[in-house]
Design a protein around this motif. Sequence first.
Motif, PDB file in Angstrom:
ATOM      1  N   ASP A   6      -2.926   0.065  -5.809  1.00 38.97           N
ATOM      2  CA  ASP A   6      -3.806  -0.065  -4.645  1.00 38.97           C
ATOM      3  C   ASP A   6      -4.358   1.293  -4.227  1.00 38.97           C
ATOM      4  OD1 ASP A   6      -3.393  -2.791  -4.542  1.00 38.97           O
ATOM      5  OD2 ASP A   6      -1.972  -2.706  -2.879  1.00 38.97           O
ATOM      6  N   VAL A   7      -3.494   2.288  -4.199  1.00 40.04           N
ATOM      7  CA  VAL A   7      -3.914   3.631  -3.806  1.00 40.04           C
ATOM      8  C   VAL A   7      -4.885   4.210  -4.835  1.00 40.04           C
ATOM      9  CG1 VAL A   7      -3.111   5.997  -3.415  1.00 40.04           C
ATOM     10  CG2 VAL A   7      -1.877   4.078  -2.398  1.00 40.04           C
ATOM     11  N   ALA A  10      -8.245   2.503  -4.403  1.00 46.79           N
ATOM     12  CA  ALA A  10      -8.890   3.026  -3.191  1.00 46.79           C
ATOM     13  C   ALA A  10      -9.425   4.436  -3.424  1.00 46.79           C
ATOM     14  CB  ALA A  10      -7.915   3.003  -2.021  1.00 46.79           C
ATOM     15  N   SER A  66      -6.265  -2.168  13.382  1.00 45.83           N
ATOM     16  CA  SER A  66      -6.771  -1.275  12.334  1.00 45.83           C
ATOM     17  C   SER A  66      -8.114  -1.767  11.800  1.00 45.83           C
ATOM     18  CB  SER A  66      -5.752  -1.098  11.216  1.00 45.83           C
ATOM     19  OG  SER A  66      -5.718  -2.190  10.358  1.00 45.83           O
ATOM     20  N   THR A  70     -11.487   0.296  12.026  1.00 45.71           N
ATOM     21  CA  THR A  70     -12.173   0.522  10.749  1.00 45.71           C
ATOM     22  C   THR A  70     -13.629   0.086  10.841  1.00 45.71           C
ATOM     23  OG1 THR A  70     -10.144   0.305   9.452  1.00 45.71           O
ATOM     24  CG2 THR A  70     -12.209  -0.142   8.303  1.00 45.71           C
ATOM     25  N   ILE A 107     -10.113   8.296   7.245  1.00 46.88           N
ATOM     26  CA  ILE A 107      -8.823   8.491   6.569  1.00 46.88           C
ATOM     27  C   ILE A 107      -7.737   8.818   7.592  1.00 46.88           C
ATOM     28  CG2 ILE A 107      -7.563  10.015   4.992  1.00 46.88           C
ATOM     29  CD1 ILE A 107     -10.246  10.150   3.352  1.00 46.88           C
ATOM     30  N   ARG A 110      -6.857   5.682   9.490  1.00 45.37           N
ATOM     31  CA  ARG A 110      -6.016   4.801   8.649  1.00 45.37           C
ATOM     32  C   ARG A 110      -4.582   5.325   8.607  1.00 45.37           C
ATOM     33  NH1 ARG A 110      -5.725   0.326   8.180  1.00 45.37           N
ATOM     34  NH2 ARG A 110      -3.569   0.660   8.271  1.00 45.37           N
ATOM     35  N   TYR A 114      -0.954   3.594   9.945  1.00 46.56           N
ATOM     36  CA  TYR A 114       0.294   3.534   9.170  1.00 46.56           C
ATOM     37  C   TYR A 114       1.429   4.195   9.954  1.00 46.56           C
ATOM     38  CZ  TYR A 114      -1.405   1.548   4.807  1.00 46.56           C
ATOM     39  OH  TYR A 114      -1.897   0.702   3.864  1.00 46.56           O
ATOM     40  N   SER A 126       0.303  -1.907   1.112  1.00 44.30           N
ATOM     41  CA  SER A 126      -0.764  -1.018   0.646  1.00 44.30           C
ATOM     42  C   SER A 126      -2.069  -1.787   0.484  1.00 44.30           C
ATOM     43  CB  SER A 126      -0.366  -0.357  -0.668  1.00 44.30           C
ATOM     44  OG  SER A 126      -0.135  -1.334  -1.660  1.00 44.30           O
ATOM     45  N   LEU A 129      -4.861  -1.072   2.893  1.00 42.64           N
ATOM     46  CA  LEU A 129      -5.774   0.018   2.549  1.00 42.64           C
ATOM     47  C   LEU A 129      -7.028  -0.524   1.870  1.00 42.64           C
ATOM     48  CD1 LEU A 129      -6.317   3.085   2.323  1.00 42.64           C
ATOM     49  CD2 LEU A 129      -5.054   3.034   0.172  1.00 42.64           C
ATOM     50  N   SER A 132      -9.084  -2.517   4.430  1.00 47.03           N
ATOM     51  CA  SER A 132      -9.775  -1.583   5.321  1.00 47.03           C
ATOM     52  C   SER A 132     -10.972  -0.938   4.629  1.00 47.03           C
ATOM     53  CB  SER A 132      -8.822  -0.472   5.781  1.00 47.03           C
ATOM     54  OG  SER A 132      -7.817  -0.986   6.585  1.00 47.03           O
TER      55      SER A 132
END
Length: 161
Positions: A6-7, A10, A66, A70, A107, A110, A114, A126, A129, A132
């Motif tokens: 996921d990271v 992103a 969030s 966002t 960022i 976000r 978290y 995750s 993320l 978002s």
Amino acid sequence: MTALSDVLIAAAVIVLVVGRQLRARRLDTERRFWLLPLVLAAVALRDPVLIDPHHRVAAAVLLAGSMLTTAGMGCAWGWTVRIWRETDGTLWTKGTTATVFAWVGAILVRAAWYGVGAALHVHQSSSVLLLSLGLLLLVRSAAVQWRSRQLDGGKLHGLAA
């Protein structure tokens, strides 16, 4: 999907989008600006633990908060983009220094969400993320589309950057 994937997804999307936004680009009236955000949201919503099952109410409030912030960041980002018409009638866009600050702000916001979740001991997937990021891109493109229409008194249709 794993948190790492996921990271990485992103990060790849952010690098691609920011790189494109900081260059002058012709505004493509035929592009489906909602497609990438839809794909990101679909991937995120497949996560069965998007909402922490042990803290459902707190997790839902965190997610809603969030997503709301966002959306606000996406709108702010859409207003940082310079839009102009060339002599041949085409519309062009280019991110500004404020665009970079909008990304950094998004960022940080976000990360703050978290942090709030961690302080409340609420697990945040995750996938949030990706969700978002999809919302951020969708709102930003909608803001640019709306602003583009204002250049011609609302005559343009289907514009997105």
